[in-house]
Design an enzyme around this catalytic site. Structure first.
Site, PDB file in Angstrom:
ATOM      1  N   GLN A 144       2.981   9.868   1.905  1.00 33.11           N
ATOM      2  CA  GLN A 144       4.333   9.302   1.841  1.00 33.11           C
ATOM      3  C   GLN A 144       5.156   9.813   0.661  1.00 33.11           C
ATOM      4  O   GLN A 144       6.375   9.656   0.645  1.00 33.11           O
ATOM      5  CB  GLN A 144       4.257   7.767   1.766  1.00 33.11           C
ATOM      6  CG  GLN A 144       3.752   7.130   3.054  1.00 33.11           C
ATOM      7  CD  GLN A 144       3.626   5.637   2.910  1.00 33.11           C
ATOM      8  OE1 GLN A 144       2.660   5.134   2.358  1.00 33.11           O
ATOM      9  NE2 GLN A 144       4.627   4.905   3.378  1.00 33.11           N
TER      10      GLN A 144
ATOM     11  N   GLY B  90       0.840  -1.190   0.000  1.00 34.17           N
ATOM     12  CA  GLY B  90       0.000   0.000   0.000  1.00 34.17           C
ATOM     13  C   GLY B  90       0.873   1.237   0.000  1.00 34.17           C
ATOM     14  O   GLY B  90       2.079   1.160   0.282  1.00 34.17           O
TER      15      GLY B  90
ATOM     16  N   CYS C  81       6.720  -0.431   7.326  1.00 28.28           N
ATOM     17  CA  CYS C  81       6.281   0.744   6.576  1.00 28.28           C
ATOM     18  C   CYS C  81       7.428   1.226   5.705  1.00 28.28           C
ATOM     19  O   CYS C  81       8.574   1.273   6.153  1.00 28.28           O
ATOM     20  CB  CYS C  81       5.857   1.846   7.551  1.00 28.28           C
ATOM     21  SG  CYS C  81       5.317   3.366   6.725  1.00 28.28           S
ATOM     22  N   LEU C  82       7.100   1.603   4.480  1.00 27.36           N
ATOM     23  CA  LEU C  82       8.123   2.095   3.553  1.00 27.36           C
ATOM     24  C   LEU C  82       8.748   3.394   4.064  1.00 27.36           C
ATOM     25  O   LEU C  82       9.851   3.749   3.655  1.00 27.36           O
ATOM     26  CB  LEU C  82       7.506   2.315   2.165  1.00 27.36           C
ATOM     27  CG  LEU C  82       6.977   1.035   1.483  1.00 27.36           C
ATOM     28  CD1 LEU C  82       6.185   1.399   0.242  1.00 27.36           C
ATOM     29  CD2 LEU C  82       8.109   0.079   1.152  1.00 27.36           C
TER      30      LEU C  82
ATOM     31  N   HIS D 158      -1.797   7.093   7.750  1.00 22.37           N
ATOM     32  CA  HIS D 158      -0.846   8.010   7.083  1.00 22.37           C
ATOM     33  C   HIS D 158      -1.533   9.326   6.725  1.00 22.37           C
ATOM     34  O   HIS D 158      -0.948  10.398   6.869  1.00 22.37           O
ATOM     35  CB  HIS D 158      -0.298   7.386   5.794  1.00 22.37           C
ATOM     36  CG  HIS D 158       0.890   6.482   5.983  1.00 22.37           C
ATOM     37  ND1 HIS D 158       2.067   6.911   6.544  1.00 22.37           N
ATOM     38  CD2 HIS D 158       1.095   5.181   5.658  1.00 22.37           C
ATOM     39  CE1 HIS D 158       2.943   5.906   6.557  1.00 22.37           C
ATOM     40  NE2 HIS D 158       2.377   4.846   6.028  1.00 22.37           N
TER      41      HIS D 158
ATOM     42  N   HIS E 239      -3.641   1.130   8.217  1.00 22.08           N
ATOM     43  CA  HIS E 239      -2.279   1.698   8.173  1.00 22.08           C
ATOM     44  C   HIS E 239      -2.226   2.900   7.204  1.00 22.08           C
ATOM     45  O   HIS E 239      -1.649   3.936   7.530  1.00 22.08           O
ATOM     46  CB  HIS E 239      -1.325   0.576   7.741  1.00 22.08           C
ATOM     47  CG  HIS E 239       0.104   0.945   7.546  1.00 22.08           C
ATOM     48  ND1 HIS E 239       1.129   0.458   8.336  1.00 22.08           N
ATOM     49  CD2 HIS E 239       0.709   1.731   6.624  1.00 22.08           C
ATOM     50  CE1 HIS E 239       2.290   0.950   7.914  1.00 22.08           C
ATOM     51  NE2 HIS E 239       2.066   1.721   6.866  1.00 22.08           N
ATOM     52  N   GLU E 240      -2.866   2.751   6.035  1.00 21.10           N
ATOM     53  CA  GLU E 240      -2.826   3.838   5.035  1.00 21.10           C
ATOM     54  C   GLU E 240      -3.673   5.032   5.468  1.00 21.10           C
ATOM     55  O   GLU E 240      -3.273   6.181   5.282  1.00 21.10           O
ATOM     56  CB  GLU E 240      -3.296   3.347   3.658  1.00 21.10           C
ATOM     57  CG  GLU E 240      -2.525   2.181   3.061  1.00 21.10           C
ATOM     58  CD  GLU E 240      -1.022   2.314   3.101  1.00 21.10           C
ATOM     59  OE1 GLU E 240      -0.504   3.443   3.188  1.00 21.10           O
ATOM     60  OE2 GLU E 240      -0.352   1.270   3.075  1.00 21.10           O
TER      61      GLU E 240
HETATM   62  O1  GNR Z   1       4.318  -2.822   2.337  1.00 22.02           O
HETATM   63  C1  GNR Z   1       3.779  -2.695   3.436  1.00 22.02           C
HETATM   64  N1  GNR Z   1       3.529  -3.793   4.178  1.00 22.02           N
HETATM   65  C2  GNR Z   1       2.778  -3.785   5.331  1.00 22.02           C
HETATM   66  C3  GNR Z   1       2.823  -4.904   6.142  1.00 22.02           C
HETATM   67  C4  GNR Z   1       2.085  -4.966   7.290  1.00 22.02           C
HETATM   68  C5  GNR Z   1       1.299  -3.896   7.639  1.00 22.02           C
HETATM   69  C6  GNR Z   1       1.244  -2.756   6.850  1.00 22.02           C
HETATM   70  C7  GNR Z   1       1.980  -2.708   5.710  1.00 22.02           C
HETATM   71  S1  GNR Z   1       1.893  -1.311   4.688  1.00 22.02           S
HETATM   72  C8  GNR Z   1       3.467  -1.334   3.955  1.00 22.02           C
HETATM   73  C9  GNR Z   1       3.579  -0.266   2.887  1.00 22.02           C
HETATM   74  C10 GNR Z   1       3.429   1.086   3.528  1.00 22.02           C
HETATM   75  O2  GNR Z   1       4.250   1.594   4.234  1.00 22.02           O
HETATM   76  N2  GNR Z   1       2.304   1.701   3.320  1.00 22.02           N
HETATM   77  O3  GNR Z   1       2.053   2.872   3.906  1.00 22.02           O
HETATM   78 NI    NI Z   2       3.300   2.934   5.697  1.00 19.10          NI
END
Ligand code: GNR
Ligand code: NI
Length: 179
Positions: A51, A46, A93-94, A139, A135-136
Site C-alpha cells: 500500500q 493494519g 481499506c485505506l 494485499h 486482508h493484509e
Molecule cells: O483500517 C482498516 N480497517 C479494516 C476494517 C475491516 C477489515 C479490514 C480492515 S483493514 C483497514 C486498513 C487497511 O486497508 N489495511 O490494508
Molecule cells: Ni487494505
C-alpha cells in the site's frame, strides 16, 4: 520517522505480488516504523507494504486503538498455516476510498511470520485480528477486498470511483452504493 503515501485504487501497483524479505535489516526495521506511523495517522488497523509502494512481504497491525501500541504486530513474510470456520465482516481499506462491503473470510487463522528481529512467531487469531491478517496478506498477493465481493457490487464501486477521478466531483448520496 516519516509518513508514507498510501496508494489508492486503481493504482496498478496495488495488484502486484510482493517478494519475500530475504534478510531483516535496519532498512526493514525503518520501513516497519514508518508503516506504523502511517497506519496510526490514517488511521487504520493494519497496513501492508504494497500500500506504500514497497513490494516486500511486510505487514503491520494494531486492532486495539483503545490502547494503541500495546498489541502491535510487525510481520515479515507472513503466511496462513491454518484456517477454520467462516464469518462475514464489513471491511474497508485505506486504498479503497469511500467504500465498505461485507466479505466472507475464515473465522480463525494461524499465521506464521518473522518479527522485526528475524525471529519466527506464530499468531492465533479470531475476530477483527483474523479478518485484518487475511486482508493484509491479500494485499501482499495483489488482492483487494473488492476482489472478494460480487461483480455487481465491485463494478458499481469501480465505475463510481472512475467517474470521481474523471470529474473531480463526488456523486450525490443517492447514487452512492454502500452495499
Ligand atoms: O483500517 C482498516 N480497517 C479494516 C476494517 C475491516 C477489515 C479490514 C480492515 S483493514 C483497514 C486498513 C487497511 O486497508 N489495511 O490494508
Ligand atoms: Ni487494505
Amino acid at each position: 520517522m516519516a509518513l508514507l503515501e498510501i496508494l489508492k485504487y486503481p493504482d496498478p501497483r496495488l495488484s502486484k505480488v510482493a517478494r519475500p524479505v530475504s534478510n531483516v535489516t535496519d532498512a526493514t526495521v525503518q520501513l516497519i516504523s514508518d508503516m506504523l506511523e502511517t497506519m496510526y495517522a490514517a488511521p487504520g488497523v493494519g497496513l501492508a507494504a504494497t500500500q506504500v509502494g514497497v513490494l516486500q512481504r511486510i505487514v503491520v497491525l494494531d486492532v486495539d486503538h483503545e490502547n494503541p501500541r500495546t498489541n502491535v504486530y510487525k510481520l515479515v513474510n507472513p503466511f496462513i498455516t491454518h484456517s477454520e470456520g467462516q464469518l462475514v465482516w464489513e471491511e474497508g481499506c485505506l486504498s479503497v476510498v469511500d467504500f465498505t462491503a461485507e466479505v466472507r473470510r475464515a473465522e480463525h487463522v494461524q499465521v506464521v511470520a518473522l518479527d522485526e528481529h528475524g525471529k519466527e512467531r506464530t499468531i492465533e487469531a479470531e475476530g477483527l485480528l483474523a479478518v485484518a491478517l487475511q486482508h493484509e496478506i491479500d494485499h501482499l498477493d495483489g488482492k483487494l477486498f473488492i476482489d472478494r465481493i460480487s461483480r455487481l457490487k465491485r463494478d458499481l464501486y469501480t465505475r463510481r470511483r472512475r467517474k470521481m477521478l474523471r470529474t473531480g466531483i463526488e456523486p450525490s448520496e443517492s447514487t452512492q452504493v454502500m452495499i
